[in-house]
Design an enzyme around this catalytic site. Structure first.
Site, PDB file in Angstrom:
ATOM      1  N   SER A 134       0.824  -1.214   0.000  1.00  0.00           N
ATOM      2  CA  SER A 134       0.000   0.000   0.000  1.00  0.00           C
ATOM      3  C   SER A 134       0.847   1.248   0.000  1.00  0.00           C
ATOM      4  O   SER A 134       0.367   2.324  -0.355  1.00  0.00           O
ATOM      5  CB  SER A 134      -0.856   0.049   1.270  1.00  0.00           C
ATOM      6  OG  SER A 134      -1.587  -1.117   1.420  1.00  0.00           O
ATOM      7  N   HIS A 152      -2.343  -3.156  -6.709  1.00  0.00           N
ATOM      8  CA  HIS A 152      -2.880  -2.811  -5.392  1.00  0.00           C
ATOM      9  C   HIS A 152      -4.394  -2.973  -5.370  1.00  0.00           C
ATOM     10  O   HIS A 152      -5.129  -2.161  -5.933  1.00  0.00           O
ATOM     11  CB  HIS A 152      -2.480  -1.367  -5.039  1.00  0.00           C
ATOM     12  CG  HIS A 152      -2.889  -0.970  -3.661  1.00  0.00           C
ATOM     13  ND1 HIS A 152      -3.571   0.190  -3.385  1.00  0.00           N
ATOM     14  CD2 HIS A 152      -2.738  -1.608  -2.469  1.00  0.00           C
ATOM     15  CE1 HIS A 152      -3.814   0.246  -2.086  1.00  0.00           C
ATOM     16  NE2 HIS A 152      -3.326  -0.821  -1.516  1.00  0.00           N
ATOM     17  N   GLU A 207      -5.175  -0.367  -8.360  1.00  0.00           N
ATOM     18  CA  GLU A 207      -4.139   0.580  -8.760  1.00  0.00           C
ATOM     19  C   GLU A 207      -2.965  -0.226  -9.307  1.00  0.00           C
ATOM     20  O   GLU A 207      -2.435  -1.093  -8.607  1.00  0.00           O
ATOM     21  CB  GLU A 207      -3.678   1.429  -7.569  1.00  0.00           C
ATOM     22  CG  GLU A 207      -4.696   2.482  -7.144  1.00  0.00           C
ATOM     23  CD  GLU A 207      -4.322   3.220  -5.861  1.00  0.00           C
ATOM     24  OE1 GLU A 207      -4.698   4.386  -5.734  1.00  0.00           O
ATOM     25  OE2 GLU A 207      -3.667   2.631  -4.984  1.00  0.00           O
ATOM     26  N   ASN A 266      -4.686   5.681  -1.020  1.00  0.00           N
ATOM     27  CA  ASN A 266      -4.172   5.720   0.353  1.00  0.00           C
ATOM     28  C   ASN A 266      -3.540   7.056   0.697  1.00  0.00           C
ATOM     29  O   ASN A 266      -3.585   7.496   1.850  1.00  0.00           O
ATOM     30  CB  ASN A 266      -3.188   4.581   0.593  1.00  0.00           C
ATOM     31  CG  ASN A 266      -3.905   3.254   0.751  1.00  0.00           C
ATOM     32  OD1 ASN A 266      -5.132   3.234   0.853  1.00  0.00           O
ATOM     33  ND2 ASN A 266      -3.185   2.173   0.759  1.00  0.00           N
TER      34      ASN A 266
HETATM   35  N1  LIG Z   1      -5.496  -4.428   4.958  1.00  0.00           N
HETATM   36  C1  LIG Z   1      -5.819  -3.652   3.946  1.00  0.00           C
HETATM   37  O1  LIG Z   1      -6.880  -3.017   3.968  1.00  0.00           O
HETATM   38  C2  LIG Z   1      -4.916  -3.564   2.736  1.00  0.00           C
HETATM   39  C3  LIG Z   1      -5.428  -3.042   1.550  1.00  0.00           C
HETATM   40  C4  LIG Z   1      -4.619  -3.045   0.397  1.00  0.00           C
HETATM   41  C5  LIG Z   1      -3.321  -3.497   0.461  1.00  0.00           C
HETATM   42  N2  LIG Z   1      -2.823  -3.966   1.644  1.00  0.00           N
HETATM   43  C6  LIG Z   1      -1.430  -4.468   1.644  1.00  0.00           C
HETATM   44  O2  LIG Z   1      -1.484  -5.884   1.521  1.00  0.00           O
HETATM   45  C7  LIG Z   1      -0.375  -6.463   2.177  1.00  0.00           C
HETATM   46  C8  LIG Z   1      -0.890  -7.479   3.205  1.00  0.00           C
HETATM   47  O3  LIG Z   1      -1.671  -6.813   4.184  1.00  0.00           O
HETATM   48  P1  LIG Z   1      -2.767  -7.569   5.066  1.00  0.00           P
HETATM   49  O4  LIG Z   1      -3.586  -6.520   5.709  1.00  0.00           O
HETATM   50  O5  LIG Z   1      -3.409  -8.623   4.239  1.00  0.00           O
HETATM   51  O6  LIG Z   1      -1.819  -8.237   6.183  1.00  0.00           O
HETATM   52  P2  LIG Z   1      -2.185  -9.447   7.180  1.00  0.00           P
HETATM   53  O7  LIG Z   1      -1.313  -9.242   8.363  1.00  0.00           O
HETATM   54  O8  LIG Z   1      -3.648  -9.567   7.370  1.00  0.00           O
HETATM   55  O9  LIG Z   1      -1.705 -10.739   6.356  1.00  0.00           O
HETATM   56  C9  LIG Z   1      -0.350 -11.021   6.040  1.00  0.00           C
HETATM   57  C10 LIG Z   1      -0.173 -12.528   5.848  1.00  0.00           C
HETATM   58  O10 LIG Z   1       1.120 -12.769   5.336  1.00  0.00           O
HETATM   59  C11 LIG Z   1       1.591 -13.979   5.914  1.00  0.00           C
HETATM   60  N3  LIG Z   1       3.062 -14.053   5.800  1.00  0.00           N
HETATM   61  C12 LIG Z   1       3.980 -13.434   6.571  1.00  0.00           C
HETATM   62  N4  LIG Z   1       5.218 -13.784   6.142  1.00  0.00           N
HETATM   63  C13 LIG Z   1       5.067 -14.630   5.092  1.00  0.00           C
HETATM   64  C14 LIG Z   1       5.975 -15.323   4.249  1.00  0.00           C
HETATM   65  N5  LIG Z   1       7.285 -15.219   4.386  1.00  0.00           N
HETATM   66  N6  LIG Z   1       5.458 -16.100   3.279  1.00  0.00           N
HETATM   67  C15 LIG Z   1       4.147 -16.224   3.110  1.00  0.00           C
HETATM   68  N7  LIG Z   1       3.241 -15.581   3.884  1.00  0.00           N
HETATM   69  C16 LIG Z   1       3.700 -14.803   4.870  1.00  0.00           C
HETATM   70  C17 LIG Z   1       1.092 -13.917   7.344  1.00  0.00           C
HETATM   71  O11 LIG Z   1       1.043 -15.208   7.902  1.00  0.00           O
HETATM   72  C18 LIG Z   1      -0.304 -13.309   7.141  1.00  0.00           C
HETATM   73  O12 LIG Z   1      -1.295 -14.295   6.978  1.00  0.00           O
HETATM   74  C19 LIG Z   1       0.411  -5.331   2.818  1.00  0.00           C
HETATM   75  O13 LIG Z   1       1.460  -4.972   1.938  1.00  0.00           O
HETATM   76  C20 LIG Z   1      -0.613  -4.224   2.899  1.00  0.00           C
HETATM   77  O14 LIG Z   1      -0.053  -2.950   2.885  1.00  0.00           O
HETATM   78  C21 LIG Z   1      -3.604  -4.026   2.778  1.00  0.00           C
END
Ligand SMILES: NC(=O)c1ccc[n+]([C@@H]2O[C@H](COP(=O)([O-])OP(=O)(O)OC[C@H]3O[C@@H](n4cnc5c(N)ncnc54)[C@H](O)[C@@H]3O)[C@@H](O)[C@H]2O)c1
Length: 596
Positions: free
Chosen positions: A121, A142, A154, A192
């Protein structure tokens, strides 16, 4: 020839990863879903099963299609399983070193022609891409949360991403039924960058006890038509993720203080209050992962029933003024059964006001929303006067005269002399300090702001502004009156912009700054906020409706009162106003409305 992308890999099955798996599998694409360990893999699988089962229960997905969807997903621990996919989307936590490590590993494991994408993000896609030997095949894809619902994607290209790869991914997004905007690699991209300053500001309001979590969320939903309030959205995003995004945006985006994460966020993360995913964040949820909010110690069950305590009885209401707001407010009170005394500056104004209220009530009759007898009864409850002396026996006065402090202060001084003791004196000001008006009287404890939104008969929100001198009884009475009018009253402190304008206008101003910096177009920015965040209008649509002059005046007030450098009005906004481009009302603002 456009690349096909027959199979994709998704790395990290948390909030975003599982949603992204669902998007691909729903669209007939085989997915290899990868986690770091078995328990996390199981959680991801359970989330997808739960989500698709709910879709079946709601009749949105046939049971056979669900089965086919689930059969397309291959659940695996470890990146080695991704050796033959055409595209990988990484959705692991927002840490640069972790993402770089994963990309270096993906580069080793995946076939040479595979495209590698990050769902980051806020981190630099460029910095992630250089961990591989194929940065020209790396880009940002994204998705928005929840990925299966939000239409926007995005696409972030770096200076080295190949144009062909961008075009292929644009084609893929269309195939997924998504709308894409393609942009350069800048912290927070479009949505964002415009969203997180607003979310952080809302958290600072909670931290400062400026308003309650429920009131802040209700204000933005009802005042701006947003699909959810900022604190509920923080819980959906995940506070840990939101913290990392803010922190990165602060460091990458020019150290704008508005992105420096409010300390409360870090404290909540440390305490394990991560939002929906942990069952508790700003709100408490039925169980981890559930969207259902349950009562907690902040808002125990049955809290509303204490509303009656210390409330003064209000039956007769004075409304001073003859403009748009006064017209609407008179109608609202009269329809709700209150006796209303309208006071204007002369018989002629009263006659016009009477016509305006009657016309509006008649519209209700024509639309079938109001019976003729109810209209007549409402009109019968209103007394039309041109002298303040007729307010001697009212229980509440709502002032809606011109937005000039000297005029309002003089009026409140007169009301102080005329009105009986115990009356609640309310101002509808949208920008002046309520305390200034209160101190023009000898009874500041009885003075409160009642900020109705335009048009008052339609808009469900009223901001109840309590000064440092307003009594708890006055505020409770104001809340009870709003509830009786069928409105949601939200209580906040006496600061410029109250809740809604303080949160809304800096975001609009940021959108103008983004346009001014040529990062994106007005159309793409509007798209991003509508399709990525579910806003009913994009910022430029809204600015043209509200009026650029009005918006600039509000932004200037906020800047002057709060001295926040990031609130300085965008020069482009100032120039457009100087040029007479005021929005729809002048035929041209950000867009030309004469040709539409
Ligand atoms: N939460 C949101 O609203 C949102 C929206 C758009 C983008 N994002 C982006 O998406 C990405 C993930 O965010 P999220 O909110 O889903 O996080 P989250 O913490 O909910 O999920 C992350 C997952 O990654 C896994 N993980 C960690 N290390 C790993 C590895 N080495 N190999 C495989 N899996 C691994 C974890 O076990 C976890 O299940 C981030 O870059 C975030 O900025 C988040």
């Amino acid at each position: 020839m456009m690349r096909e992308f027959a199979s994709v890999g998704v790395v990290g099955l948390g909030t975003m990863g599982t949603g992204i798996v669902e998007v691909f599998a729903r669209n007939g694409i085989d997915v290899v879903a990868v986690e770091v360990a078995e328990p996390a893999l199981e959680r991801g699988r359970a989330t997808l099963t739960g989500s698709t089962d709910r879709a079946v229960a709601k009749g949105k997905l046939a049971a056979a299609d669900r089965d086919a969807l689930l059969a397309r997903v291959d659940w695996q621990v470890g990146l080695d399983a991704l050796h033959s996919v055409d595209l990988v989307i990484e959705a692991v936590p927002e840490h640069l070193d972790l993402k770089q490590r994963i990309f270096a590993e993906l580069d080793r494991v995946c076939k040479p022609e595979a495209v590698l994408a990050t769902n980051t993000s806020s981190l630099s896609v460029t910095e992630i891409s250089v961990a591989t030997t194929r940065p020209n095949q790396v880009l940002g894809i994204h998705f928005f949360n929840p990925a299966p619902v939000m239409k926007l994607v995005e696409i972030v290209r770096t200076v080295v991403t190949s144009a062909e790869v961008v075009a292929d991914v644009e084609g893929l997004c269309k195939r997924l039924g998504k709308v894409d905007v393609t942009i350069n690699d800048r912290a927070g991209f479009i949505a964002n960058a415009l969203l997180f300053g607003y979310l952080n500001h809302a958290v600072s309001m909670v931290e400062a006890r400026y308003a309650s979590r429920e009131d802040i969320d209700a204000a933005m939903k009802l005042g701006c038509g947003l699909p959810m309030g900022p604190l509920a959205l923080m819980d959906l995003i995940g506070l840990d993720t939101a913290y990392e995004i803010l922190d990165t945006m602060y460091r990458r985006g020019g150290r704008d203080r508005r992105h420096a994460p409010v300390p409360l966020i870090k404290q909540m993360v440390t305490a394990g209050l991560l939002g929906r995913k942990s069952g508790r964040g700003f709100y408490t949820y039925e169980r981890p992962g559930s969207p259902v909010v349950v009562p907690d110690e902040q808002t125990p069950a049955g809290a509303e029933s204490t509303l009656g305590a210390g409330v003064r009885g209000i039956t007769k209401v004075g409304v001073v003024g003859s403009g748009t707001m006064a017209t609407g407010i008179i109608e609202v009170f009269a329809k709700a059964g209150y006796e209303v005394v309208s006071v204007t500056r002369g018989a002629e104004k009263s006659a016009k006001l009477f016509e305006a209220v009657k016309t509006s009530l008649n519209k209700g009759v024509v639309r079938g929303k109001l019976g003729e007898a109810d209209r007549d009864a409402a009109l019968g409850r209103i007394t039309w006067s041109a002298t303040l002396e007729h307010l001697t026996d009212v229980d509440l006065v709502v002032e809606a005269v011109i937005e000039e402090l000297s005029v309002k202060k003089a009026l409140f001084a007169s009301l102080d002399e005329i009105c009986k003791p115990g009356v609640v004196l309310a101002t509808t000001t949208s920008s002046l300090p309520v305390i200034d008006v209160a101190m023009a009287t000898q009874r500041p404890a009885d003075v409160v702001g009642l900020h109705f939104f335009n048009p008052a008969p339609v808009m469900p929100l009223v901001e109840i502004v309590q000064t440092i001198r307003t009594s708890a009884e006055t505020t409770a009475t104001a809340r009870a009156v709003c509830a009786d009018l069928g409105k949601t009253g939200v209580v906040c402190g006496d600061r410029s912009g109250f809740i809604v304008n303080a949160l809304l206008f800096p975001y609009l101003n940021d959108a103008v700054k983004m346009l001014e910096a040529s990062y994106s177009t007005a159309d793409d920015i509007d798209h991003a906020m509508k399709l990525g965040c579910g806003y009913p209008m994009g910022p430029f649509d809204l600015l043209d409706v509200v009026g650029l002059d009005v918006s600039l005046a509000i932004q200037r007030e906020l800047y002057l009162e709060l001295r926040e450098p990031g609130f300085a009005p965008a020069p482009l906004l100032e120039h457009l106003v100087t040029a007479g481009y005021l929005g729809r009302k002048s035929g041209r603002g950000f867009r030309d409305h004469t040709r539409r």
